[in-house]
Design a protein around this motif. Sequence first.
Motif, PDB file in Angstrom:
ATOM      1  N   GLU A  98       1.508   5.900  -0.161  1.00  0.00           N
ATOM      2  CA  GLU A  98       2.002   6.212  -1.502  1.00  0.00           C
ATOM      3  C   GLU A  98       1.142   5.545  -2.581  1.00  0.00           C
ATOM      4  O   GLU A  98       0.348   4.652  -2.304  1.00  0.00           O
ATOM      5  CB  GLU A  98       3.459   5.774  -1.639  1.00  0.00           C
ATOM      6  N   GLU A  99       1.353   5.982  -3.840  1.00  0.00           N
ATOM      7  CA  GLU A  99       0.537   5.476  -4.945  1.00  0.00           C
ATOM      8  C   GLU A  99       0.942   4.077  -5.381  1.00  0.00           C
ATOM      9  O   GLU A  99       0.116   3.335  -5.924  1.00  0.00           O
ATOM     10  CB  GLU A  99       0.628   6.430  -6.140  1.00  0.00           C
ATOM     11  N   THR A 100       2.207   3.717  -5.195  1.00  0.00           N
ATOM     12  CA  THR A 100       2.661   2.391  -5.608  1.00  0.00           C
ATOM     13  C   THR A 100       3.378   1.705  -4.453  1.00  0.00           C
ATOM     14  O   THR A 100       3.852   2.356  -3.506  1.00  0.00           O
ATOM     15  CB  THR A 100       3.632   2.464  -6.805  1.00  0.00           C
ATOM     16  N   VAL A 101       3.467   0.394  -4.556  1.00  0.00           N
ATOM     17  CA  VAL A 101       4.178  -0.395  -3.554  1.00  0.00           C
ATOM     18  C   VAL A 101       5.633   0.040  -3.470  1.00  0.00           C
ATOM     19  O   VAL A 101       6.183   0.249  -2.381  1.00  0.00           O
ATOM     20  CB  VAL A 101       4.076  -1.896  -3.902  1.00  0.00           C
ATOM     21  N   ARG A 138       5.668  -4.064  -7.827  1.00  0.00           N
ATOM     22  CA  ARG A 138       6.281  -2.751  -7.650  1.00  0.00           C
ATOM     23  C   ARG A 138       5.383  -1.590  -8.074  1.00  0.00           C
ATOM     24  O   ARG A 138       5.345  -0.544  -7.431  1.00  0.00           O
ATOM     25  CB  ARG A 138       7.602  -2.676  -8.427  1.00  0.00           C
ATOM     26  N   SER A 139       4.606  -1.772  -9.172  1.00  0.00           N
ATOM     27  CA  SER A 139       3.789  -0.678  -9.715  1.00  0.00           C
ATOM     28  C   SER A 139       2.335  -0.717  -9.256  1.00  0.00           C
ATOM     29  O   SER A 139       1.547   0.150  -9.619  1.00  0.00           O
ATOM     30  CB  SER A 139       3.844  -0.698 -11.253  1.00  0.00           C
ATOM     31  N   LYS A 140       1.988  -1.718  -8.460  1.00  0.00           N
ATOM     32  CA  LYS A 140       0.605  -1.823  -7.987  1.00  0.00           C
ATOM     33  C   LYS A 140       0.346  -0.814  -6.867  1.00  0.00           C
ATOM     34  O   LYS A 140       1.245  -0.447  -6.110  1.00  0.00           O
ATOM     35  CB  LYS A 140       0.320  -3.235  -7.472  1.00  0.00           C
ATOM     36  N   SER A 141      -0.891  -0.392  -6.757  1.00  0.00           N
ATOM     37  CA  SER A 141      -1.283   0.418  -5.615  1.00  0.00           C
ATOM     38  C   SER A 141      -1.346  -0.483  -4.382  1.00  0.00           C
ATOM     39  O   SER A 141      -1.935  -1.571  -4.438  1.00  0.00           O
ATOM     40  CB  SER A 141      -2.656   1.046  -5.845  1.00  0.00           C
ATOM     41  N   PRO A 142      -0.768  -0.076  -3.277  1.00  0.00           N
ATOM     42  CA  PRO A 142      -0.849  -0.921  -2.077  1.00  0.00           C
ATOM     43  C   PRO A 142      -2.286  -1.121  -1.607  1.00  0.00           C
ATOM     44  O   PRO A 142      -2.599  -2.117  -0.966  1.00  0.00           O
ATOM     45  CB  PRO A 142      -0.013  -0.143  -1.045  1.00  0.00           C
ATOM     46  N   MET A 150      -0.912  -6.109   2.094  1.00  0.00           N
ATOM     47  CA  MET A 150      -0.680  -4.758   2.594  1.00  0.00           C
ATOM     48  C   MET A 150       0.203  -4.792   3.843  1.00  0.00           C
ATOM     49  O   MET A 150       1.093  -3.953   4.018  1.00  0.00           O
ATOM     50  CB  MET A 150      -2.012  -4.076   2.906  1.00  0.00           C
ATOM     51  N   ARG A 151      -0.030  -5.766   4.712  1.00  0.00           N
ATOM     52  CA  ARG A 151       0.797  -5.918   5.913  1.00  0.00           C
ATOM     53  C   ARG A 151       2.257  -6.132   5.513  1.00  0.00           C
ATOM     54  O   ARG A 151       3.175  -5.565   6.096  1.00  0.00           O
ATOM     55  CB  ARG A 151       0.286  -7.107   6.725  1.00  0.00           C
TER      56      ARG A 151
END
Length: 299
Positions: A98-101, A138-142, A150-151
Amino acid sequence: MSIEVKNVSYTYMPGTPFESKALDNVSLTIEEGSFTAIAGHTGSGKSTLVQHLNGLLQPTAGQIIVDGQTLAGKGKEVKAARDKVGMVFQYPEHQLFEETVEADIAFGPKNRELSEAEITARVKMAMEFVGLDYETYRSKSPFSLSGGQMRRVAIAGVIALSPKYLVLDEPTAGLNPAGRDELLEKIREFHDKRNMTIVFVSHDMDAIARYADRVIVLSGGNLVLDAAPNEVFANKETIEEAGLLLPRLTTLLRTLEANGLKLDMKPKDMLTVEGAVRAIMAAKKAAPKHKDNRTGGKG
């Protein structure tokens, strides 16, 4: 309730030149509320086994039963049983998309058709569990995060589904020591606070000794040990035959005993630094004092 593995065998690519038996008549029960470690060398069958626990793989022979419901076949009851078992694979960050976390963690709960309020609550809970501040991430790209972060996002996506049983297949693979210890502490905290059943797959015997209350050892697709950690680690030869090492602390204490230090300690103390220190200090105090027979003289 529990997860029952009854006489399970599994063969990859049967009837072909590449046929390989990964599990051979394995039976065990994972009790609700336990912290169970499954250990084994590469190729022992441990990853194959845990993929049976939520129906990703179906046994060639035998049964998997979750809270009294077999995972064979289809239907609402089977799906509900499978949904009770959350699975975190090795390198779960490879499954982020997805685009965000927030969107990635919310993907599973949305597919359960939960309300927006419930989805948000689960995302916040899951992010808190993995140590990621909701407002910050919450709004960051993973894909802009570090490997360890990321894990955590990937694990949070499974936690957000609120499974009854959480299966983690080598969850600390590739993490640095600090990241590994922090994640394992979070997992134990989640287990203690929520009484969630944890199935922890690893070949890291130090981590297993520290966190598990039960250890299952596989070798060549066979179950060779199934007991409390102190009982399992007492079987040095079986552990080594399975291609594993004893925990470093256990090895140290055995070396001290072999060199004459008489340790009077409970088996569980051989798995904790605190217990080992107490036993070593007590042994040194109890050891006979050697007199210095040297005599001095006037020159």
